[in-house]
Design a protein around this motif. Structure first.
Motif, PDB file in Angstrom:
ATOM      1  N   THR A  72       1.124  -0.564  13.014  1.00  0.00           N
ATOM      2  CA  THR A  72       0.763   0.801  13.951  1.00  0.00           C
ATOM      3  C   THR A  72      -0.080   0.876  12.325  1.00  0.00           C
ATOM      4  O   THR A  72      -0.049   1.538  11.702  1.00  0.00           O
ATOM      5  N   ASP A  73      -1.372   2.360  13.647  1.00  0.00           N
ATOM      6  CA  ASP A  73      -1.621   3.314  12.732  1.00  0.00           C
ATOM      7  C   ASP A  73      -0.812   4.204  11.927  1.00  0.00           C
ATOM      8  O   ASP A  73      -1.606   5.120  10.930  1.00  0.00           O
ATOM      9  N   LYS A  74      -0.187   4.631  13.023  1.00  0.00           N
ATOM     10  CA  LYS A  74       0.777   5.703  11.961  1.00  0.00           C
ATOM     11  C   LYS A  74       1.991   5.394  10.315  1.00  0.00           C
ATOM     12  O   LYS A  74       1.273   5.403   9.800  1.00  0.00           O
ATOM     13  N   ALA A  75       1.511   4.068  10.971  1.00  0.00           N
ATOM     14  CA  ALA A  75       2.359   3.667   9.392  1.00  0.00           C
ATOM     15  C   ALA A  75       1.099   3.303   8.546  1.00  0.00           C
ATOM     16  O   ALA A  75       1.439   3.225   7.394  1.00  0.00           O
ATOM     17  N   GLN A  97       6.179   1.117   2.081  1.00  0.00           N
ATOM     18  CA  GLN A  97       5.912   1.521   3.530  1.00  0.00           C
ATOM     19  C   GLN A  97       4.720   0.242   3.497  1.00  0.00           C
ATOM     20  O   GLN A  97       3.818   0.316   4.673  1.00  0.00           O
ATOM     21  N   HIS A 138       6.970  -1.397   5.970  1.00  0.00           N
ATOM     22  CA  HIS A 138       6.731  -0.599   7.124  1.00  0.00           C
ATOM     23  C   HIS A 138       6.023  -1.309   8.045  1.00  0.00           C
ATOM     24  O   HIS A 138       5.981  -1.271   9.408  1.00  0.00           O
ATOM     25  N   LEU A 156      -7.309   2.428   9.906  1.00  0.00           N
ATOM     26  CA  LEU A 156      -7.374   3.247  10.207  1.00  0.00           C
ATOM     27  C   LEU A 156      -9.028   3.235  11.263  1.00  0.00           C
ATOM     28  O   LEU A 156      -8.868   3.990  12.502  1.00  0.00           O
ATOM     29  N   LEU A 188      -1.543   5.492   8.855  1.00  0.00           N
ATOM     30  CA  LEU A 188      -1.725   6.636   7.904  1.00  0.00           C
ATOM     31  C   LEU A 188      -1.178   7.558   7.237  1.00  0.00           C
ATOM     32  O   LEU A 188      -1.171   7.476   5.783  1.00  0.00           O
ATOM     33  N   GLN A 189       0.922   6.628   6.786  1.00  0.00           N
ATOM     34  CA  GLN A 189       1.735   6.816   5.732  1.00  0.00           C
ATOM     35  C   GLN A 189       1.062   6.339   4.368  1.00  0.00           C
ATOM     36  O   GLN A 189       1.640   7.160   3.531  1.00  0.00           O
ATOM     37  N   THR A 229       5.200  -2.808  12.227  1.00  0.00           N
ATOM     38  CA  THR A 229       5.139  -2.501  12.817  1.00  0.00           C
ATOM     39  C   THR A 229       3.641  -2.091  12.800  1.00  0.00           C
ATOM     40  O   THR A 229       3.189  -2.430  14.511  1.00  0.00           O
TER      41      THR A 229
END
Length: 292
Positions: free
Chosen positions: A265-268, A256, A259, A192, A270-271, A263
């Motif tokens: 991604t930053d969203k993944a 996670q 995932h 992140l 962050l999750q 992907t």
């Protein structure tokens, strides 16, 4: 009017000193230490738990201050750290160092007088590794994360030794769980804050980019949490129920990372970071409840 100004200045100084402690991080360390103590103790002595909380805050706060003194220049380069007391000049290095010395001295006194020399030695070793080895190495490469994971995994072991005054497989297992947990946790943070860390010359991830290769390495280290989560039950430290819950938590955490691999991604990421923040305290609580 002068009294009002003086009180305001004192209040601002006090707030700056408190900020140096990094209370969110420190309280997470305290929780792990108390968990280790309560899991080991045949009878929980609550006044000793209170003392352990104070000693843990003091030694962790001192380590955090050393970290901030060494990184005060690089902290200026990152948005999330630029507002800290040292980069902003709200406190001087000498003021921070003096506060760290007081905290360190108080922690050592409490560990020795209320608990034992072994627990005190572990606490001091943790501070030395975090402040004077891990922190300088952050600008040298990925080795810093592996070194930093050592003091990061000490808290439950320190709590166990504080309660029992001996080492063994049991505190080693608690160390191992927290040791492997730190890699996906800190690498998610590194993902992140990748650009900011790069700007400051800090390498926190196992790869040089936010790609599938880096996500794969994160997955590998997360995978270790599933077998080590069973070890407290295997050693008779806890019951079978907590072993199953730890396994389920490890599987969900691992999912996670898959995932993130798909992907990137930053969203993944962050999750996954929030998943890591949930995993450790939940597992520690269920271990404790299953022991009780």
């Amino acid at each position: 009017m002068e009294k009002v100004i003086a009180l305001r200045l004192i209040n601002e100084k006090a707030k700056a000193y408190i900020e140096l402690l990094k209370l969110k991080l420190t309280l997470a360390v305290v929780f792990s230490g108390v968990f280790g103590y309560c899991l080991a103790a045949d009878v929980i002595v609550w006044w000793k738990v209170a003392v352990l909380v104070i000693a843990s805050i003091a030694i962790t706060g001192a380590a955090n201050i050393i970290n901030q003194i060494i990184e005060k220049d690089s902290d200026k380069l990152m948005k999330r750290t630029a507002g800290r007391p040292l980069p902003t000049g709200r406190l001087s290095v000498n003021e921070a160092a003096g506060f760290a010395f007081i905290l360190f001295s108080a922690a050592c006194l409490l560990y020795v007088e209320v608990f034992n020399l072994r627990a005190a030695a572990l606490a001091v070793l943790s501070l030395l590794l975090y402040g004077f080895v891990y922190t300088p190495l952050k600008r040298k490469g990925q080795i810093a994360v592996y070194i930093g994971a050592l003091p990061g995994a000490f808290p439950p072991m320190i709590g166990w030794v504080a309660a029992t005054n001996h080492f063994g497989w049991a505190p080693g297992i608690l160390f191992a769980i927290q040791f492997f947990w730190q890699f996906p946790h800190f690498w998610a943070i590194g993902w992140l804050a990748f650009d900011e860390y790069k700007k400051a010359g800090i390498q926190m991830m196992p790869g040089k980019a936010k790609d599938e290769n880096t996500a794969f390495r994160i997955m590998i280290y997360t995978l270790f949490l599933i077998p080590v989560g069973w070890l407290p039950y295997a050693l008779g430290m806890t019951g079978i129920n907590s072993a199953f819950i730890a396994m389920i938590g490890g599987i969900l955490f691992l999912a996670q990372t898959f995932h993130l691999m798909r992907t990137c991604t930053d969203k993944a990421a962050l999750q996954m970071m929030f998943g890591s923040l949930l995993y450790l305290p939940v597992v520690q609580i269920v271990y404790l409840l299953d022991k009780l």
